[in-house]
Design a protein around this motif. Structure first.
Motif, PDB file in Angstrom:
ATOM      1  N   ALA A 176       0.830  -1.203   0.000  1.00 43.86           N
ATOM      2  CA  ALA A 176       0.000   0.000   0.000  1.00 43.86           C
ATOM      3  C   ALA A 176       0.864   1.252   0.000  1.00 43.86           C
ATOM      4  O   ALA A 176       2.020   1.236   0.439  1.00 43.86           O
ATOM      5  CB  ALA A 176      -0.913   0.004   1.222  1.00 43.86           C
ATOM      6  N   ASN A 177       0.286   2.341  -0.516  1.00 48.14           N
ATOM      7  CA  ASN A 177       0.903   3.676  -0.440  1.00 48.14           C
ATOM      8  C   ASN A 177       2.370   3.639  -0.869  1.00 48.14           C
ATOM      9  O   ASN A 177       3.260   4.136  -0.174  1.00 48.14           O
ATOM     10  CB  ASN A 177       0.788   4.222   0.988  1.00 48.14           C
ATOM     11  N   THR A 178       2.591   3.051  -2.006  1.00 49.08           N
ATOM     12  CA  THR A 178       3.955   2.847  -2.497  1.00 49.08           C
ATOM     13  C   THR A 178       4.115   3.476  -3.866  1.00 49.08           C
ATOM     14  O   THR A 178       3.203   3.425  -4.700  1.00 49.08           O
ATOM     15  CB  THR A 178       4.265   1.336  -2.540  1.00 49.08           C
ATOM     16  N   MET A 179       5.287   4.073  -4.090  1.00 51.31           N
ATOM     17  CA  MET A 179       5.552   4.773  -5.343  1.00 51.31           C
ATOM     18  C   MET A 179       6.735   4.151  -6.077  1.00 51.31           C
ATOM     19  O   MET A 179       7.782   3.874  -5.482  1.00 51.31           O
ATOM     20  CB  MET A 179       5.839   6.251  -5.085  1.00 51.31           C
ATOM     21  N   HIS A 213      -3.312  -1.396  -2.385  1.00 52.73           N
ATOM     22  CA  HIS A 213      -3.989  -0.149  -2.747  1.00 52.73           C
ATOM     23  C   HIS A 213      -3.011   1.025  -2.770  1.00 52.73           C
ATOM     24  O   HIS A 213      -1.937   0.989  -2.162  1.00 52.73           O
ATOM     25  CB  HIS A 213      -5.137   0.142  -1.781  1.00 52.73           C
ATOM     26  N   ASP A 214      -3.397   2.023  -3.502  1.00 54.60           N
ATOM     27  CA  ASP A 214      -2.659   3.283  -3.588  1.00 54.60           C
ATOM     28  C   ASP A 214      -1.202   3.066  -3.979  1.00 54.60           C
ATOM     29  O   ASP A 214      -0.291   3.661  -3.400  1.00 54.60           O
ATOM     30  CB  ASP A 214      -2.757   4.045  -2.265  1.00 54.60           C
ATOM     31  N   VAL A 215      -1.003   2.211  -4.958  1.00 52.48           N
ATOM     32  CA  VAL A 215       0.317   2.040  -5.564  1.00 52.48           C
ATOM     33  C   VAL A 215       0.388   2.952  -6.782  1.00 52.48           C
ATOM     34  O   VAL A 215      -0.507   2.938  -7.635  1.00 52.48           O
ATOM     35  CB  VAL A 215       0.561   0.574  -5.966  1.00 52.48           C
ATOM     36  N   GLN A 216       1.450   3.741  -6.862  1.00 53.26           N
ATOM     37  CA  GLN A 216       1.626   4.658  -7.983  1.00 53.26           C
ATOM     38  C   GLN A 216       2.847   4.229  -8.795  1.00 53.26           C
ATOM     39  O   GLN A 216       3.953   4.125  -8.252  1.00 53.26           O
ATOM     40  CB  GLN A 216       1.826   6.087  -7.482  1.00 53.26           C
ATOM     41  N   VAL A 217       2.636   3.981 -10.070  1.00 52.57           N
ATOM     42  CA  VAL A 217       3.713   3.630 -10.996  1.00 52.57           C
ATOM     43  C   VAL A 217       3.760   4.751 -12.029  1.00 52.57           C
ATOM     44  O   VAL A 217       2.925   4.818 -12.938  1.00 52.57           O
ATOM     45  CB  VAL A 217       3.466   2.263 -11.655  1.00 52.57           C
ATOM     46  N   GLN A 232      -6.918  -1.570  -5.422  1.00 51.94           N
ATOM     47  CA  GLN A 232      -7.777  -0.385  -5.367  1.00 51.94           C
ATOM     48  C   GLN A 232      -6.910   0.885  -5.414  1.00 51.94           C
ATOM     49  O   GLN A 232      -5.830   0.939  -4.828  1.00 51.94           O
ATOM     50  CB  GLN A 232      -8.605  -0.360  -4.080  1.00 51.94           C
ATOM     51  N   HIS A 233      -7.428   1.879  -6.086  1.00 54.56           N
ATOM     52  CA  HIS A 233      -6.821   3.224  -6.127  1.00 54.56           C
ATOM     53  C   HIS A 233      -5.371   3.201  -6.623  1.00 54.56           C
ATOM     54  O   HIS A 233      -4.566   4.040  -6.209  1.00 54.56           O
ATOM     55  CB  HIS A 233      -6.892   3.890  -4.749  1.00 54.56           C
ATOM     56  N   HIS A 273     -11.258  -1.595  -7.422  1.00 55.86           N
ATOM     57  CA  HIS A 273     -12.032  -0.425  -7.820  1.00 55.86           C
ATOM     58  C   HIS A 273     -11.115   0.798  -7.898  1.00 55.86           C
ATOM     59  O   HIS A 273     -10.032   0.835  -7.313  1.00 55.86           O
ATOM     60  CB  HIS A 273     -13.188  -0.156  -6.854  1.00 55.86           C
ATOM     61  N   ASP A 274     -11.548   1.760  -8.656  1.00 56.00           N
ATOM     62  CA  ASP A 274     -10.903   3.077  -8.750  1.00 56.00           C
ATOM     63  C   ASP A 274      -9.440   3.003  -9.162  1.00 56.00           C
ATOM     64  O   ASP A 274      -8.608   3.772  -8.679  1.00 56.00           O
ATOM     65  CB  ASP A 274     -11.023   3.814  -7.414  1.00 56.00           C
TER      66      ASP A 274
END
Length: 770
Positions: free
Chosen positions: A411-414, A442-446, A470-471, A508-509
């Motif tokens: 989670a929450n990883t970039m 969730h909230d992984v940004q690549v 998700q997200h 989702h999202d």
């Protein structure tokens, strides 16, 4: 001294630090005295200060753990330039995390490399084998699947089978005992490619999106017994009793041998006959290599990956890895009796009863749940259950599995500003498929990564693979020159093939936006630039958003944006798509969550494409306000200019993460005979080693012609003329750049020119004598 591939950090690193996870620079944190310094020329008995750096990463890790709890700011582990060789994976856990709201930053310098390889030295000519050299395998190298010479991946010994084979329940019966005397039979693999190009189409084994491999178990006379469980997992997949030919896994064919034979043999000493090929004889602990013209093995840096993982992290949080080149790791499961019984995107059938129960859940007695939970490809760098992590300004290269795996509950990883290339399998893997409703990735940004020239070995892999999540945001990446799909999203949609709803999941999202994707599906078929299947949300508002992407230059049969089985609530909006082999966007599938007969809800709006579908609502598939693109130059500049790497990261396109060398060989060569000539086509090379292709060399018998690469890209074939009618010819193709020519491709099936063939209506194209 190992060859060092330099990383440009400087200004790009500053930009990344400014945007990544609100990390505080160590110099401003007030904890500079807690920083740790490590250098390949340091000493682990020293204190780890800038004046007294330690030598190894495990010792630096110990010091960072000791200091983190007492720091009043971020702690930076400063990695000096040079190669940090690992004898075992560097294992991180919660003890290595940032504390008290601060981070631990592993910061590389220009040219910092973390390596799991071993240098091979002591080369000498092999008596009686002209051109062949050998060296003792370095201590600790018991097996590997890769060898690199001056940073360039070389070809493991391969060649066509010297016999014809007929499938049996346990393997094959060969037409002659030729292979029975070959050394180390359990190291030899049969590889099953997705058919030859164009004129020599064969059946596709386990699907034209796969390239399975199985090792040999034993050979005696003309009997070839294949290794288990790979053989059963690839030939005995369960069929529905009431649906002829439909396997219960629903993804592809049930039997590797159904109309197919192995395409070629790999990792056999007896087929090592071409400059650029190598072989590890494990029984004699000897590495063999046939150097290319101009290579001097006494001065070359020859690296054999030994470790299967470089970094593992479990429960790690608030840690950054910046400015590091991760390199030289392998993956040995495909070399074991498990082999590589591929399902899709690197997922495989494994275990002694995998064919009968793995991932088959409610569809067979004692099926393992959830449905489609097959075995994922491991990562050479793997995170499990991590949070608040950052991988930036780094290179993932010379790797033998997936590059970076962000497994379940990350989670929450970039992941931002990195290069991924020269990787055997998938580039980046996000989440998994074994927790469809309970997992929380969730909230992984690549963002702003360059992924290219992959996968190099397991060609059904993809650049970015995202399971249930998700997200997540996958945005502003450039993905080019890849063997199969560029981005794959979602899972579990195949039951619609038997009129059953896709697997429920909590995805989702998720957003896939503003990526630049080109020259994809250069080896296999039935994929896409952006491929999605399964349920993506609970409504169009929460479903997957595919927006602002520019996709072009597809080779294999597939789609630009592929909405595959069970793909529900996807929004395909405002993309530019052209130069696609089959369809720009598609396809519609029936939504079996109810009995209304509607299609999976999908919105296709505002795209610039060549497909030209009319506006309408096809039972829930809404198509509206799209624009016919009759010339790529007419695409909106606002979309085109915004896609791909953002300005601060475009320097990645000139960053080298491999050595300089010849390109990889072409694949899937096919030939068609005519009067005094043969027409030849192939799938192009997609790994160039820092020099663009300039031509292809096509050889039939003793005659070779050259065709400019640009000409082949336009016309798709070459002609070798001046051949004798009635004579059989074997055709191969080599790719050429300024460093020379690749190893020859595997040969096409033999063809025989004749005057009667000209009536088929094929006309000669231009050729240049070589």
């Amino acid at each position: 001294m190992k060859r060092s591939v330099q990383l440009a950090v400087g200004a790009a690193a500053a930009v990344i630090s400014a945007v990544a996870l609100t990390a505080t620079p160590a110099d401003a944190s007030g904890s500079h005295g807690a920083d740790v310094y490590v250098s390949p020329h340091g000493n682990d008995r020293l204190s780890g200060t800038s004046a007294q750096p330690v030598r190894t990463l495990p010792r630096a890790q110990e010091l960072a753990r000791e200091r983190a709890g007492h720091a009043n700011g971020d702690i930076t582990v400063h990695l000096a330039a040079g190669v940090f060789d690992l004898s075992q994976p560097l294992k991180f856990d919660a003890r290595d995390s940032g504390v008290n709201g601060h981070r631990v930053i592993w910061q590389g310098s220009r040219g910092t490399e973390i390596s799991g390889g071993k240098q091979v030295t002591g080369w000498h000519p092999v008596p009686g084998k002209p051109g062949l050299f050998s060296a003792p395998a370095p201590k600790g190298l018991d097996n590997t699947r890769q060898l690199y010479v001056n940073g360039v991946r070389e070809q493991r010994a391969q060649g066509p089978l010297p016999v014809t084979v007929k499938a049996t329940a346990t393997g094959y019966t060969a037409s002659a005992a030729t292979m029975a005397g070959w050394r180390n039979p359990t190291d030899i693999e049969f590889v099953y490619t997705a058919g030859e190009a164009l004129w020599n189409i064969q059946r596709d084994g386990l699907g034209q999106w796969t390239e399975p491999r199985c090792p040999i178990g034993s050979m005696s006379d003309t009997t070839i017994t294949m290794a288990q469980p790979c053989w059963d997992n690839s030939t005995k997949r369960v069929l529905f009793p009431n649906i002829p030919g439909r396997s219960v896994n629903m993804v592809g064919p049930y039997d590797l041998t159904n109309g197919r034979h192995p395409t070629y043999v790999e990792n056999a000493f007896e087929v090592l006959d071409t400059p650029g090929e190598w072989y590890l004889d494990r029984s004699s602990h000897t590495v063999y290599y046939m150097p290319r013209p101009g290579e001097n093995l006494h001065t070359a840096d020859v690296e054999a990956p030994a470790l299967e993982q470089l970094i593992t992290a479990t429960g790690l949080h608030d840690v950054s890895f910046r400015g590091i080149q991760f390199e030289y790791a392998t993956w040995l499961t495909p070399s074991s009796p498990e082999g590589f019984s591929e399902i899709q995107a690197g997922y495989t059938n494994t275990g002694p009863d995998g064919w009968a129960v793995q991932g088959l859940c409610q569809f067979v007695p004692n099926g393992k749940c959830p449905y489609a939970s097959w075995t994922p490809e491991p990562g050479n760098i793997t995170v499990s259950g991590g949070s608040g992590l950052e991988f930036s300004d780094s290179a993932f290269t010379h790797l033998g599995a997936a590059g970076l795996r962000l497994a379940d509950n990350t989670a929450n990883t970039m992941v931002r500003g990195n290069v991924f290339t020269d990787i055997s399998g998938n580039g980046i893997e996000i989440g998994g498929v074994d927790q469809p409703t309970t997992g929380s990735t969730h909230d992984v940004q690549v963002l702003d990564n360059h992924l290219y020239g992959l996968p190099r070995e397991f060609h059904g892999g993809v650049a970015i693979l995202n399971g249930y999540s998700q997200h997540d945001v996958i945005s502003h990446n450039q993905i080019d020159h890849v063997a199969y799909s560029a981005i794959s999203m979602g899972w579990g949609g195949w039951p619609d093939k038997i009129k059953v709803a896709a697997t429920p999941n909590n995805s989702h999202d998720n957003v896939v936006s503003d990526n630049l994707i080109h020259d994809y599906m250069l080896s296999l078929d039935d994929g896409g630039g952006i491929y999605t299947q399964g349920i993506t949300g609970s409504s169009l508002a929460t479903g997957e958003k595919v927006t602002g992407n520019v996709i072009y230059g597809q080779l294999g049969l597939g789609k630009g944006v592929y909405t595959d089985n069970g793909n529900t609530y996807e929004n395909v909006v405002g993309n530019v798509i052209y130069g696609v082999a089959y369809a720009d966007v598609g396809t519609a599938h029936v939504d079996y969550r109810d009995n209304l007969g509607n299609n999976d809800p999908t919105l296709i709006q505002g795209n610039y494409w060549e497909q030209g579908d009319k506006d309408g609502n096809n039972k829930g598939v809404i198509t509206q306000d799209n624009h016919l693109l009759d010339n790529p130059s007419a695409a909106p500049k606002s979309i085109v200019d915004n896609a791909g790497l953002e300005p601060a990261y475009r320097g990645l396109l000139s960053r080298s993460a491999t050595g300089n060398g010849v390109p990889a060989q072409p694949t899937r060569v096919g030939a068609f005979a005519a009067d005094g000539k043969v027409y030849v086509t192939w799938n192009p090379s997609y790994a160039f080693n820092n020099a663009a292709l300039d031509s292809y060399l096509v050889t039939a018998g003793s005659r070779t012609v050259s065709i400019p690469a640009a000409q082949f890209d336009k016309q798709g074939y070459a002609v070798v003329d001046g051949l004798a009618n009635g004579t059989s010819y074997v055709v191969t193709v080599r790719a050429h750049n300024r460093f020379g020519a690749s190893t020859p491709s595997l040969p096409a099936a033999p063809v025989t020119p004749g005057p009667y063939l000209e009536r088929r209506g094929i006309r000669r194209g231009p050729t240049v004598e070589q």
